[in-house]
Design a protein around this motif. Structure first.
Motif, short mmCIF file in Angstrom:
data_model
loop_
_atom_site.label_atom_id
_atom_site.label_comp_id
_atom_site.label_asym_id
_atom_site.label_seq_id
_atom_site.Cartn_x
_atom_site.Cartn_y
_atom_site.Cartn_z
N SER A 128 -13.89 -5.32 4.29
CA SER A 128 -12.69 -4.62 3.82
C SER A 128 -12.44 -3.37 4.65
N ARG A 162 -7.72 3.88 -1.21
CA ARG A 162 -7.55 2.51 -1.69
C ARG A 162 -8.01 1.50 -0.66
N VAL A 163 -8.40 0.32 -1.14
CA VAL A 163 -8.84 -0.78 -0.28
C VAL A 163 -7.61 -1.55 0.17
N GLU A 186 -7.03 -4.64 0.65
CA GLU A 186 -6.69 -5.85 -0.11
C GLU A 186 -5.96 -5.51 -1.42
N GLN A 187 -6.06 -4.25 -1.88
CA GLN A 187 -5.39 -3.86 -3.12
C GLN A 187 -3.91 -3.57 -2.91
N THR A 195 -0.13 -4.17 -2.30
CA THR A 195 0.73 -5.31 -2.66
C THR A 195 1.95 -5.43 -1.76
N ARG A 204 -0.03 -6.34 3.96
CA ARG A 204 -0.65 -7.66 4.07
C ARG A 204 -0.48 -8.27 5.46
#
Length: 766
Positions: free
Chosen positions: A63, A84-85, A87-88, A90, A95
């Motif tokens: 990550s 924050r990571v 992958e979190q 949105t 992405r």
């Protein structure tokens, strides 16, 4: 919205548009000693203003965690993702970059990601330089983000309110240059609704896929012709769509390889016309039946004579109604003149007559000067009275064989038949201009009326109504640019000028969007103290191909309100930013800059400017507003004078630029709130050799001294000119003798070097 990422590894310097991206990339390679550099090599960059566009992510297992995010990046995200990571996240942008981040981590080399976004209302490309670095044993990514251009509104306001379908197309050509199809660049909601698709879904698709009827209906041929000829086109089309016959009017506006198509639904109008025609026929038929019945009744029953007369009166009323309906369909309701469609029909008929008779004719398009000012100041009812009076006067000057019509708004057109040459047409137009210019009062106020006219001659300038209308439009535009209140005859070179001007306007708009218009600063020197007292901000175009361009190369576009105001806005933003930057390095100075009449007509101009300065911690004393004599004497002078008073009230200094070259009187100097006069450079050039010029300059200086106004001599380029200015007791100078205009980043060094030179000179004298 379509979004995609293109990653470059080996050609970063050739791909990027920004020097700071190249500098960061070069810094990484300089620190690369065969291994990924330590983040400490970038400490200076992370502590500089560049950090506002940077973010740092730390690799933890599989990550990435946002460790540091600059303010500009937070603005793009809409929130602060620090801690924050990845992958979190949105949002689609985060992405889409995940694979890119890990690709660059694994490669151990810098990468440049080009993030392209294309949507119904915006387009843009953002550069993202991604640098792999170390901090101890941990791997990190330093990302530097620069948008190549701000997201561009694609006719958003027009698109969203228009009931017509508006679509922007881009030509698709084959290897030989022939247009095969068009790509849909933008479409408003109405355009998408008619083909049952969402506007975003239309972007990027091909026109013949969305409009399969374009080929069979002949629309495609007209589209291709418009792009290849770069001439606007208007035509009616009737075709089958979704199993129904639709009737549309298409207006084509080519712009290079692009084409804007406005699709107007004329079905209801044509249906109404057909209904009127049907009613007309029915009335005629009813009349015939009534007449026949009346005759029969008279022959059979003499006692029914009164009833017969009543029937005849009804027939008369029906015929009058029919005539009224036909007249309303063909004439303008306000002036009674033929409307655009009926005028164009009669124009076509006259051209056919002229062709058969092998005679000449002239088309004159007439525009009422400053009509908007009449509406704004006296009301629309007064504007209607003016339009009726103008149409009456025009009609009274033409012959029965001529054709007159109101094209719309304050625009009229006259076809002068049998105009044997330019002199005949000029004499006829002169009669019209003189008739309209006679005194006229509305609401007990005198209304000055003048016309701008453009004339095209048949068949010399064009053989069709469309060609002549386009040529006359170009000529009337030239008349407005030349100062209005005059007649201009079309010449072929005007078409080239119109195309060249259009290209220049397009290029300048793109240059403003791309931040290629920047201020250069020329110092002003108080020769009494030997100190620099400020700088004048002068616009320069940093053209990517032609280098730095002076305002003279694009000054002809300044009469376009949107260009003039956009240029002023850009200059104000840059000047305020530069003043704030200089303050931070200890250089507090004053800058003067020109604004236009368009800016000064805005009621909130002074307050907005004052707020901008305060937002950056600056004061109004640091900015002097320069206006020319022609600006203060332009139309709406009261509104301009009010804005100047607002500026003075808020603490701004005001300078009258290019003094002596305009038409300002001494009464203007007494009433206007100006603080200084700037003697035009043309006087300084002739100062050494022309006694009359010296007398004029001496008078200006003495006048300024008597009115307690600061006086500045512009364009001092030689020592002898300086001596002449000093001899006349002019205290402040500006010109190449001190320094040429320079970019903002050169000002602090110049100021320091100049001050040191002055101190050394004083020390030598002491």
């Amino acid at each position: 919205m379509t979004s995609y990422v293109d990653v470059r590894i080996d050609d970063i310097e050739q791909t990027t548009d920004f020097s700071d991206v190249r500098d960061l990339c070069a810094m990484w390679y300089a620190a690369n000693g065969g291994d990924i550099p330590d983040i400490r090599h970038f400490a200076l960059a992370l502590a500089s203003p560049m950090a506002e566009r940077m973010m740092v992510m730390r690799a933890i297992g599989e990550s990435l965690v946002y460790e540091r995010v600059g303010r500009n990046v937070v603005a793009v995200f809409g929130h602060d993702p620090t801690g924050r990571v990845l992958e979190q996240m949105t949002n689609r942008g985060a992405r889409s970059f995940r694979a890119t981040y890990f690709q660059i981590l694994q490669s151990g080399r810098p990468g440049l990601a080009l993030h392209s976004k294309v949507g119904a209302t915006a387009v843009g490309i953002t550069e993202r330089l991604i640098l792999p670095v170390r901090s101890g044993e941990a791997l990190l990514l330093v990302c530097y983000i620069r948008p190549r251009e701000d997201a561009t509104n694609v006719l958003r306001s027009v698109f969203n309110v228009s009931a017509d379908a508006i679509t922007v197309l881009s030509a698709i050509r084959d290897s030989k240059g022939a247009i095969l199809d068009f790509s849909i660049v933008a479409a408003n909601a109405e355009s998408a609704r008619r083909v049952h698709r969402h506007p975003d879904a239309l972007i990027g698709s091909q026109m013949l896929e969305a409009w399969p009827f374009a080929e069979s209906s002949g629309m495609m041929e007209r589209f291709v012709r418009a792009v290849n000829s770069q001439l606007p086109d208007v035509f009616d089309a009737r075709y089958t769509q979704d199993g129904k016959i639709v009737e549309r009017q298409l207006r084509l506006a080519p712009h290079g390889e692009g084409l804007t198509v406005t699709d107007i639904d004329i079905g209801p109008t044509l249906a109404a016309t057909r209904a009127i025609e049907k009613q007309h026929n029915e009335l005629l038929h009813a009349n015939e039946l009534l007449e026949a019945r009346a005759v029969d009744l008279m022959a059979s029953y003499a006692s029914l004579e009164r009833t017969t007369n009543e029937l005849r009166e009804e027939i008369t009323r029906n015929r009058a109604l029919e005539a009224e309906l036909v007249h309303l369909a063909h004439h303008d309701g306000l002036t009674g003149l033929p409307n655009r469609s009926f005028f164009e029909q009669r124009f076509e008929e006259k051209l056919k007559q002229m062709k058969r008779a092998k005679r000449r004719a002239a088309l004159c398009i007439i525009d009422l000067d400053h009509f908007k000012d009449i509406n704004d100041s006296l009301g629309h009812d007064a504007g209607d009275m003016v339009l009726r009076e103008v149409s009456s006067r025009l009609r009274g000057t033409i012959r029965k064989s001529d054709v007159i019509g109101r094209l719309g708004g304050d625009e009229f057109a006259v076809v002068l038949t049998n105009a044997q040459d330019t002199q005949d047409a000029a004499a006829a137009v002169k009669r019209m201009m003189e008739s309209v210019a006679r005194p006229f009062s509305v609401k007990q106020q005198d209304v000055p009326i003048s016309l701008s006219a453009g004339v095209a001659i048949f068949p010399a300038d064009g053989r069709t109504s469309g060609e002549l209308m386009a040529d006359a439009d170009i000529a009337v535009y030239r008349s407005k640019r030349a100062g209005r209140g005059r007649t201009v005859f079309f010449a072929p070179s005007m078409r080239d000028d119109a195309e060249r001007r259009y290209s220049l306007l397009k290029a300048l708009r793109l240059a403003l969007d791309a931040s290629q218009i920047v201020p250069f600063y020329q110092p002003m020197l108080d020769i009494r103290t030997g100190k620099l007292i400020g700088y004048e901000a002068l616009a320069r175009w940093l053209h990517p191909e032609r280098g730095t361009l002076m305002p003279g190369t694009f000054a002809e576009t300044f009469d376009e309100p949107d260009i003039a105001q956009a240029l002023t806005k850009t200059m104000i933003q840059s000047v305020i930013s530069d003043l704030a930057a200089w303050d931070k390095v200890g250089l507090s100075t004053r800058v003067s800059m020109n604004v236009t009449a368009f800016d000064l007509r805005q009621p909130s101009f002074a307050e907005d400017l004052h707020s901008r300065l305060r937002l950056h911690g600056l004061t109004s004393a640091q900015l002097t507003i320069e206006v020319t004599e022609t600006t203060i004497l332009s139309r709406d002078a009261e509104r301009i004078a009010s804005t100047l008073n607002d500026l003075r009230r808020l603490g701004f200094s005001l300078a009258l630029d290019d003094f002596g070259t305009g038409y300002a009187s001494l009464s203007h100097l007494r009433s206007l709130p100006v603080d200084s006069l700037k003697i035009d450079r043309s006087f300084i050039t002739d100062l050494e050799h022309d006694p009359k010029t010296r007398a004029i300059v001496r008078s200006i200086i003495e006048l300024a001294d008597a009115l307690d106004l600061e006086i500045v001599a512009e364009g001092v380029e030689t020592k002898s000119q300086l001596d002449a200015v000093v001899a006349l007791d002019c205290p402040i100078i500006q010109g190449y003798l001190i320094a040429e205009p320079m970019p903002a980043d050169a000002v602090p060094a110049f100021c320091q070097a100049f001050n040191q030179k002055q101190l050394l000179a004083q020390g030598a004298i002491g």
